[in-house]
Design an enzyme around this catalytic site. Structure first.
Site, PDB file in Angstrom:
ATOM      1  N   TYR A  14       0.976  12.250  14.164  1.00 59.97           N
ATOM      2  CA  TYR A  14       1.688  11.231  13.379  1.00 59.97           C
ATOM      3  C   TYR A  14       2.341  10.212  14.314  1.00 59.97           C
ATOM      4  CZ  TYR A  14       5.129   9.222  10.155  1.00 59.97           C
ATOM      5  OH  TYR A  14       5.896   8.358   9.405  1.00 59.97           O
ATOM      6  N   GLY A  23       8.601   7.062  -2.636  1.00 61.95           N
ATOM      7  CA  GLY A  23       9.383   6.875  -1.426  1.00 61.95           C
ATOM      8  C   GLY A  23       9.682   5.431  -1.078  1.00 61.95           C
ATOM      9  N   ILE A  24       9.419   5.077   0.183  1.00 60.28           N
ATOM     10  CA  ILE A  24       9.739   3.744   0.691  1.00 60.28           C
ATOM     11  C   ILE A  24       8.935   2.675  -0.049  1.00 60.28           C
ATOM     12  CG2 ILE A  24       9.583   2.244   2.712  1.00 60.28           C
ATOM     13  CD1 ILE A  24      10.176   4.761   4.426  1.00 60.28           C
ATOM     14  N   GLY A  25       7.655   2.931  -0.328  1.00 59.31           N
ATOM     15  CA  GLY A  25       6.842   1.955  -1.045  1.00 59.31           C
ATOM     16  C   GLY A  25       7.401   1.655  -2.415  1.00 59.31           C
ATOM     17  N   SER A  81       7.478   3.941  12.651  1.00 57.86           N
ATOM     18  CA  SER A  81       8.319   5.138  12.683  1.00 57.86           C
ATOM     19  C   SER A  81       9.115   5.157  13.977  1.00 57.86           C
ATOM     20  CB  SER A  81       7.462   6.406  12.601  1.00 57.86           C
ATOM     21  OG  SER A  81       8.249   7.571  12.812  1.00 57.86           O
ATOM     22  N   THR A 103       0.854  -1.191   0.000  1.00 60.90           N
ATOM     23  CA  THR A 103       0.000   0.000   0.000  1.00 60.90           C
ATOM     24  C   THR A 103       0.886   1.236   0.000  1.00 60.90           C
ATOM     25  OG1 THR A 103      -0.173   0.242   2.418  1.00 60.90           O
ATOM     26  CG2 THR A 103      -1.727  -1.263   1.344  1.00 60.90           C
ATOM     27  N   GLY A 104       0.407   2.307  -0.616  1.00 59.56           N
ATOM     28  CA  GLY A 104       1.225   3.515  -0.696  1.00 59.56           C
ATOM     29  C   GLY A 104       2.497   3.259  -1.471  1.00 59.56           C
TER      30      GLY A 104
END
Length: 275
Positions: free
Chosen positions: A166, A28-30, A153, A23-24
């Protein structure tokens, strides 16, 4: 008598031919994670709201020798998560072996600045999307002895004054990870990565961490980020890269981590000081 598990002692990931949903996955990281899995021979199912960027990731996956199916969806809603995953399942014949819950967003705001609506928006995307995706795919993952890797995170374990919403949403992700790992036992391994500051569009996009951190510190965005890293006293004194997180996600999903579950792996440049 001690028995070696399958693959123990071999430098093989066992990911060739596996089906991995992320997902996502558009940036970036995805994005880096999709390419890293493709290099291991996995087939990808990618879901994100950014259709244009997903087309670019699909091309990168193909260049790495892999195949990717894509679905556009708003992952901040239950309807969006369900529809996006249904589209991917249709493409894979109802199969999935690895779920990487990765989607997330945030901005630098103090507690006093945050409204109820903003808290709910943060949790809908950063936490409830993980709950909804997991709930939908868990029956299949159980049958296939699958793996879940959640993107947490360092702020979940060592919160800063901002962004507090967040941090709280990511702390919930780690609690979900631990609880699910115990509930699923041998059926599904469940782990999390806990990235520190990683230089991605999450930071650089308009309204992202860098811009809002600049407004908070009253500095130019890049200078504000460097200032924040000094405040956090990172031993490596730099931001990480998406690829450095992707490497750990792939490891946790692989046979190399066959005895790893309920773990939170920091990829944070040493930002978390606790033992």
């Amino acid at each position: 008598m001690f028995k070696q598990s399958k693959g123990l002692g071999k430098n093989e990931t066992g990911l060739k031919g596996k089906i991995v949903f992320i997902t996502g996955a558009a940036n970036g990281i995805g994005r880096a994670t999709a390419v890293a899995f493709a290099r291991e021979g996995a087939t990808l199912g990618l879901v994100d709201i950014d259709e244009k960027a997903m087309a670019e990731v699909k091309a990168e996956v193909a260049a790495a020798g892999g195949t990717a199916h894509t679905a556009k969806a708003d992952l901040s809603t239950g309807v969006g998560v369900s529809a996006g995953l249904d589209e991917l399942l249709k493409a894979t014949g109802g199969a999935v072996d690895v779920l990487v819950n990765n989607v997330g967003s945030g901005a630098i705001r103090t507690f006093d600045q945050l409204t109820d609506e903003e808290w709910e928006k943060t949790f809908s995307l950063n936490f409830m999307s993980y709950v909804r995706a997991t709930r939908k795919l868990l029956p299949i993952l159980r049958e296939r002895k699958g793996v879940i890797v959640n993107n947490g995170s360092d702020l979940a374990r060592q919160p800063e004054p901002v962004p507090i919403d967040y941090s709280a949403s990511k702390a919930a992700v780690l609690a979900l990870t631990k609880g699910l790992a115990r509930a699923e036992g041998k059926a599904v391994r469940v782990n999390a990565v806990a990235p520190g500051p990683i230089w991605t569009p999450f930071w650089t996009k308009p309204g992202g961490f860098a811009e809002t951190m600049g407004a908070f510190h009253k500095m130019e965005p890049h200078a504000a980020v460097e200032h924040e890293m000094k405040l956090r006293q990172l031993p490596l004194e730099r931001l990480g890269t998406p690829e450095e997180v992707a490497n750990v996600v792939v490891f946790l999903a692989s046979d190399l981590a066959s005895f790893v579950t309920s773990a939170v792996w920091g990829v944070d440049g040493g930002s978390v000081r606790s033992i």
